[in-house]
Design an enzyme around this catalytic site. Sequence first.
Site, mmCIF file in Angstrom:
data_model
loop_
_atom_site.group_PDB
_atom_site.id
_atom_site.type_symbol
_atom_site.label_atom_id
_atom_site.label_comp_id
_atom_site.label_asym_id
_atom_site.label_seq_id
_atom_site.Cartn_x
_atom_site.Cartn_y
_atom_site.Cartn_z
ATOM 1 N N ASP A 56 14.986 7.564 -2.744
ATOM 2 C CA ASP A 56 14.381 7.816 -1.429
ATOM 3 C C ASP A 56 15.398 8.198 -0.344
ATOM 4 O O ASP A 56 15.041 8.303 0.831
ATOM 5 C CB ASP A 56 13.522 6.624 -0.985
ATOM 6 N N GLU B 181 29.004 -1.459 -5.271
ATOM 7 C CA GLU B 181 29.866 -0.292 -5.040
ATOM 8 C C GLU B 181 31.320 -0.649 -5.351
ATOM 9 O O GLU B 181 32.020 0.083 -6.051
ATOM 10 C CB GLU B 181 29.738 0.188 -3.585
#
Length: 287
Positions: A148, A233
């Site tokens: 998205d 990350e």
Amino acid sequence: MPFVNIKKQYIALGMLFFVVLFFFNNKPALQCQLSTEVATYLPTIYGITPTYARLAQKADLTRLSQTLMLVKNFHWIVIEDSTTKTKLVENLLKESTLKYTHLNVKTKTSEHSSASGVEQRNLALDWLRGHLKKSEDTKGVVYFMDDDNTYSLRVFEEMRKIDKVGVWPVGIVGGMRVEMPVVKDGKVIKFNAVWKPFRPFPIDMAGFAINATLFLEQPKAMFSRKVQSGFQESEILKYFAATKDDLEPLAENCTKVFVWHTRTQKPSITNPKNLKHTPMPDHHIEV
Ligand SMILES: *[C@@H]1O[C@H](CO)[C@@H](O)[C@H](O)[C@H]1NC(C)=O
Ligand SMILES: *[C@@H]1O[C@H](CO)[C@@H](O)[C@H](O)[C@H]1NC(C)=O
């Protein structure tokens, strides 16, 4: 009649003239096109996108796939959080004209819910290693993409310049207008993040990409269920970058935003029982 015969000959000659003219006019253009195609080698971008069933899924995937259709040499790896592949995603991929790989793995529900996408991204990395091992061209770039987010085509142009790990700003994320590496003299000196700034690499998944070849050199590089939220990350980056000095600032020394961490609002649907008229017979329509 001889008069008619002469006319036909002229017409034939005239047509031949135009055919010859057309051929000579196009030849240089054709050669030019061929040589630029050879000269501009583009490393493949492997976009890794986990996805899960929800009402806005098809809308989000449609928007993203139609952006990706404009990216050259792109290979989309889509991993459903599901025990089986759904028809919705399968058809969307088939109709997209994209080069894609469709995978699925169900998240173990008993575990931490905040680490979503871990199993899916790891499955994609397993697939990628297998794929690169048997392909002639191991060059490429790996980019972890949410279904998205909003991607400018320019972010893909930037990541093709990557040597090892490239970084760039991400718009509207972590409670900030823009979360980004701070660059001085062409080097990353710090990060401007306010959300968990103590993270080793306080950047969003959309803010970096990694040279695909390096995943073969680092067979253990993967995401982990054991780290707290916001640390995925850093978890993957630690295999490829020892410190911020190893990060390559892109997007004009991290001064441009080419990707936004947009979120699709959860739609609220009126309960059919509350509708005054007979509910529409829409249950068979894929939305
Ligand atoms: C990635 O690394 C390999 C091996 O070090 C190198 O040949 C390649 O040019 C690098 N970049 C890309 C985009 O593959
Ligand atoms: C980034 O900064 C360095 C050092 O100031 C400079 O040499 C380089 O041209 C800059 N790159 C871009 C793309 O602006």
